[in-house]
Design an enzyme around this catalytic site. Structure first.
Site, PDB file in Angstrom:
ATOM      1  N   LYS A  22       0.839  -1.210   0.000  1.00  0.00           N
ATOM      2  CA  LYS A  22       0.000   0.000   0.000  1.00  0.00           C
ATOM      3  C   LYS A  22       0.873   1.259   0.000  1.00  0.00           C
ATOM      4  CE  LYS A  22      -1.806   1.604   4.042  1.00  0.00           C
ATOM      5  NZ  LYS A  22      -1.483   3.014   4.269  1.00  0.00           N
ATOM      6  N   ASN A  23       1.902   1.258   0.865  1.00  0.00           N
ATOM      7  CA  ASN A  23       2.685   2.484   1.025  1.00  0.00           C
ATOM      8  C   ASN A  23       3.661   2.736  -0.119  1.00  0.00           C
ATOM      9  OD1 ASN A  23       1.276   2.999   3.296  1.00  0.00           O
ATOM     10  ND2 ASN A  23       2.928   2.538   4.749  1.00  0.00           N
ATOM     11  N   CYS A 117      -5.072  12.623  12.634  1.00  0.00           N
ATOM     12  CA  CYS A 117      -5.781  11.348  12.530  1.00  0.00           C
ATOM     13  C   CYS A 117      -5.629  10.634  13.857  1.00  0.00           C
ATOM     14  CB  CYS A 117      -5.260  10.527  11.368  1.00  0.00           C
ATOM     15  SG  CYS A 117      -3.597   9.972  11.618  1.00  0.00           S
ATOM     16  N   ARG A 122       0.273  14.731  12.883  1.00  0.00           N
ATOM     17  CA  ARG A 122       0.879  14.544  11.564  1.00  0.00           C
ATOM     18  C   ARG A 122       0.981  15.836  10.743  1.00  0.00           C
ATOM     19  NH1 ARG A 122      -1.256   8.711   9.502  1.00  0.00           N
ATOM     20  NH2 ARG A 122       0.669   8.741   8.326  1.00  0.00           N
ATOM     21  N   ASP A 305       4.317   0.735  12.067  1.00  0.00           N
ATOM     22  CA  ASP A 305       3.112   0.098  11.515  1.00  0.00           C
ATOM     23  C   ASP A 305       2.962  -1.359  11.955  1.00  0.00           C
ATOM     24  OD1 ASP A 305       2.454   2.420  10.276  1.00  0.00           O
ATOM     25  OD2 ASP A 305       2.928   1.792   8.241  1.00  0.00           O
ATOM     26  N   ARG A 397      -8.582  -0.525   4.554  1.00  0.00           N
ATOM     27  CA  ARG A 397      -7.688   0.506   4.001  1.00  0.00           C
ATOM     28  C   ARG A 397      -6.329  -0.094   3.661  1.00  0.00           C
ATOM     29  NH1 ARG A 397      -6.395   4.260   8.025  1.00  0.00           N
ATOM     30  NH2 ARG A 397      -4.816   4.640   6.464  1.00  0.00           N
TER      31      ARG A 397
HETATM   32  C1  UD1 Z   1       4.237   6.901   6.258  1.00  0.00           C
HETATM   33  C2  UD1 Z   1       3.349   5.690   6.082  1.00  0.00           C
HETATM   34  C3  UD1 Z   1       2.801   5.243   7.427  1.00  0.00           C
HETATM   35  C4  UD1 Z   1       3.947   5.007   8.428  1.00  0.00           C
HETATM   36  C5  UD1 Z   1       4.853   6.236   8.493  1.00  0.00           C
HETATM   37  C6  UD1 Z   1       6.090   6.015   9.351  1.00  0.00           C
HETATM   38  C7  UD1 Z   1       2.449   6.007   3.854  1.00  0.00           C
HETATM   39  C8  UD1 Z   1       1.267   6.306   3.005  1.00  0.00           C
HETATM   40  N1  UD1 Z   1       2.257   6.034   5.199  1.00  0.00           N
HETATM   41  O1  UD1 Z   1       3.408   7.955   6.762  1.00  0.00           O
HETATM   42  O2  UD1 Z   1       2.075   4.037   7.234  1.00  0.00           O
HETATM   43  O3  UD1 Z   1       3.421   4.775   9.704  1.00  0.00           O
HETATM   44  O4  UD1 Z   1       5.297   6.585   7.162  1.00  0.00           O
HETATM   45  O5  UD1 Z   1       6.802   4.925   8.904  1.00  0.00           O
HETATM   46  O6  UD1 Z   1       3.517   5.730   3.359  1.00  0.00           O
HETATM   47  N2  UD1 Z   1       6.287  14.712  10.516  1.00  0.00           N
HETATM   48  C9  UD1 Z   1       6.442  16.048  10.800  1.00  0.00           C
HETATM   49  N3  UD1 Z   1       6.404  16.947   9.764  1.00  0.00           N
HETATM   50  C10 UD1 Z   1       6.191  16.559   8.467  1.00  0.00           C
HETATM   51  C11 UD1 Z   1       6.034  15.194   8.193  1.00  0.00           C
HETATM   52  C12 UD1 Z   1       6.087  14.281   9.238  1.00  0.00           C
HETATM   53  O7  UD1 Z   1       6.629  16.431  11.949  1.00  0.00           O
HETATM   54  O8  UD1 Z   1       6.166  17.434   7.583  1.00  0.00           O
HETATM   55  C13 UD1 Z   1       6.303  13.715  11.617  1.00  0.00           C
HETATM   56  C14 UD1 Z   1       4.959  12.995  11.763  1.00  0.00           C
HETATM   57  O9  UD1 Z   1       4.042  13.732  12.526  1.00  0.00           O
HETATM   58  C15 UD1 Z   1       5.371  11.714  12.438  1.00  0.00           C
HETATM   59  C16 UD1 Z   1       6.767  11.448  11.861  1.00  0.00           C
HETATM   60  O10 UD1 Z   1       7.206  12.693  11.315  1.00  0.00           O
HETATM   61  O11 UD1 Z   1       5.471  11.898  13.821  1.00  0.00           O
HETATM   62  C17 UD1 Z   1       6.777  10.386  10.775  1.00  0.00           C
HETATM   63  O12 UD1 Z   1       5.937  10.776   9.726  1.00  0.00           O
HETATM   64  P1  UD1 Z   1       6.194  10.365   8.215  1.00  0.00           P
HETATM   65  O13 UD1 Z   1       7.453   9.570   8.108  1.00  0.00           O
HETATM   66  O14 UD1 Z   1       6.060  11.589   7.373  1.00  0.00           O
HETATM   67  O15 UD1 Z   1       4.962   9.407   7.936  1.00  0.00           O
HETATM   68  P2  UD1 Z   1       3.955   9.453   6.731  1.00  0.00           P
HETATM   69  O16 UD1 Z   1       4.667   9.690   5.459  1.00  0.00           O
HETATM   70  O17 UD1 Z   1       2.796  10.318   7.080  1.00  0.00           O
END
Ligand code: UD1
Length: 417
Positions: A22-23, A117, A122, A305, A397
């Site tokens: 999915k990711n 969420c 996030r 995850d 999902r």
């Molecule tokens: C992706 C995965 C999700 C997984 C996560 C961490 C997808 C669609 N989803 O989510 O399943 O749990 O990686 O492995 O691929 N953060 C910030 N600022 C930002 C972006 C992120 O502070 O601009 C923080 C987030 O709040 C979180 C951490 O960084 O605490 C990790 O987030 P991130 O690696 O961005 O996860 P996603 O890409 O949302």
């Protein structure tokens, strides 16, 4: 609202095939926006999140033909809209990944700010920081974020945290920017490498994906191509736990054992048998497991995850196990539900202390998010009596034909819609 009903299952055994990740599928579908000709993607899992991404891409102008076997044909020559309506974006956080490609290809974009969420707030500051460094003008208001840049310019971008989504968004935007972009402290997850491989096949100039420094030299245009999505390491990890928690023996096919190293290591430490054969894992449960400690970290650390599913297993391992969740600030929503099934878990900040119990007891519980839902299914497989999981649509999902796959291994599980 869908419900899943599970009765205590005998040891699961047999063979299961893992679907495409999915990711990986979500960012690669977003990356199709960059191509001015057709792509054919193989092994796209037909999940609710993927369906929501199709709806968003179709709104933007892509034409999508998906077949049941996971083969998807995407026509991306003509983009109509540079924005995204709230009703489409609020169903899927990863929809924010269209921002980088739209900005790069159309010079402007307007997307609703993704809300928080169940697992945390996030934020998207790191995505925006990257676009700003590349010369984009960003404005925010009325719940939307707008970005514009006649032509993005390559830049050196240091991510304060190796965010998966920010790395993907900036990587995609940089492919059509003028000059070289360097992403430092980039995420190194296998899904980043898969996205980069797709972009490279489209004609992008990318070096270093899978390391913490990615260098991208922008090109004039990208062409569609054929690409097969990597297997879903989280789905595979979930079936590994299904084998262990039911003391079963499952042959898990279509996996990349390297992507599962942190999970396999913890499975072995807890006392399960994990055997690797090329693209297959065979996992066997055991009569006596040992408590373990886990700290979730960016890859190659233990994946957040898999935290909820592992907690279900740790709950019935005699002794004290500890989990520290470092990625998301609120990812313990499943704890109160596991407690309804008899688990003995205490939470203090980001730490969970799990005192093993002898057995789960079936109960009425609620899936609060995708992986929490999977954890409850796993607990239900091992619980005495019947477990009824409400809001089971969260599970759709991220798990393709989850109940069917479990049933084929001997699980007593069914759904009421
Ligand atoms: C992706 C995965 C999700 C997984 C996560 C961490 C997808 C669609 N989803 O989510 O399943 O749990 O990686 O492995 O691929 N953060 C910030 N600022 C930002 C972006 C992120 O502070 O601009 C923080 C987030 O709040 C979180 C951490 O960084 O605490 C990790 O987030 P991130 O690696 O961005 O996860 P996603 O890409 O949302």
């Amino acid at each position: 609202m869908a419900k899943i009903i599970i009765s205590q299952s005998t040891p699961l055994s047999g063979t299961v095939r893992i679907s495409g990740a999915k990711n990986s599928a979500l960012p690669i579908l977003a990356a199709c926006l960059l191509a001015d000709s057709d792509s054919i993607l193989e092994d796209i899992p037909q999940l609710k999140d993927v369906e929501n991404m199709y709806n968003l891409l179709e709104w933007i102008g892509l034409k999508i033909n998906s077949e049941d076997n996971g083969r998807v044909q995407i026509h991306s020559s003509n983009l109509i809209n540079h924005d995204a309506p709230y009703e489409l974006v609020n169903k899927l956080r990863a929809s924010f990944l269209v921002m980088g490609p739209l900005l790069a290809r159309m010079g402007q974009t307007r997307i609703p700010l993704p809300g928080g969420c169940a697992i945390g707030t996030r934020p998207i500051d790191l995505h925006l920081k990257g676009f700003i460094a590349m010369g984009a003008k960003i404005t925010q208001g009325h719940g939307y974020v707008e970005a514009s840049a006649k032509k993005l310019k390559g830049a050196k971008i240091y991510l304060d945290f190796p965010s998966v989504g920010a790395t993907e968004n900036i990587l995609m935007a940089a492919c059509l920017a003028e000059g070289q972009t360097v992403i430092e402290n980039a995420a190194v997850e296998p899904e980043i490498v898969d996205l980069a491989n797709y972009l490279i096949s489209m004609g992008a100039d990318i070096k270093g994906a899978g390391t913490d420094t990615i260098k991208i030299v922008g090109v004039k245009n990208l062409k569609g191509c054929n690409h097969t999505i990597i297997p879903d390491r989280i789905e595979a990890g979930t079936f590994m736990i299904a084998a262990a928690i039911t003391k079963g023996n499952i042959r898990i096919e279509n996996v990349m054992p390297d992507h599962l190293k942190p999970v396999s290591a913890k499975m072995r430490e807890i006392g399960a048998e994990v055997n690797e054969e090329d693209t297959t894992l065979v996992v066997k449960g055991n009569d006596k497991f040992k408590p373990v400690d886990i700290k979730t970290l960016p890859f190659p650390g233990f994946p957040t995850d898999m935290q909820a599913q592992f907690m279900a297993l740790m709950s019935i391992v005699e002794g004290t196990s500890i989990i520290i969740e470092t990625i998301f600030e609120n990812r313990y929503m499943h704890v109160s539900e596991l407690k309804r099934m008899g688990a003995n878990i205490k939470i203090e900040g980001r730490t969970a202390v799990i005192e093993g119990i002898k057995k789960f007891t079936g109960a009425q519980v609620k899936a609060t998010d995708l992986r929490a839902g999977a954890a409850l299914v796993l607990a239900g497989l091992a619980a005495e009596g019947e477990t009824e999981i409400e809001d089971a649509e969260h599970i759709d999902r991220g798990y393709y034909k989850f109940e069917k796959k479990l049933m084929s291994l001997g699980a007593k599980i069914h759904r009421i819609d």
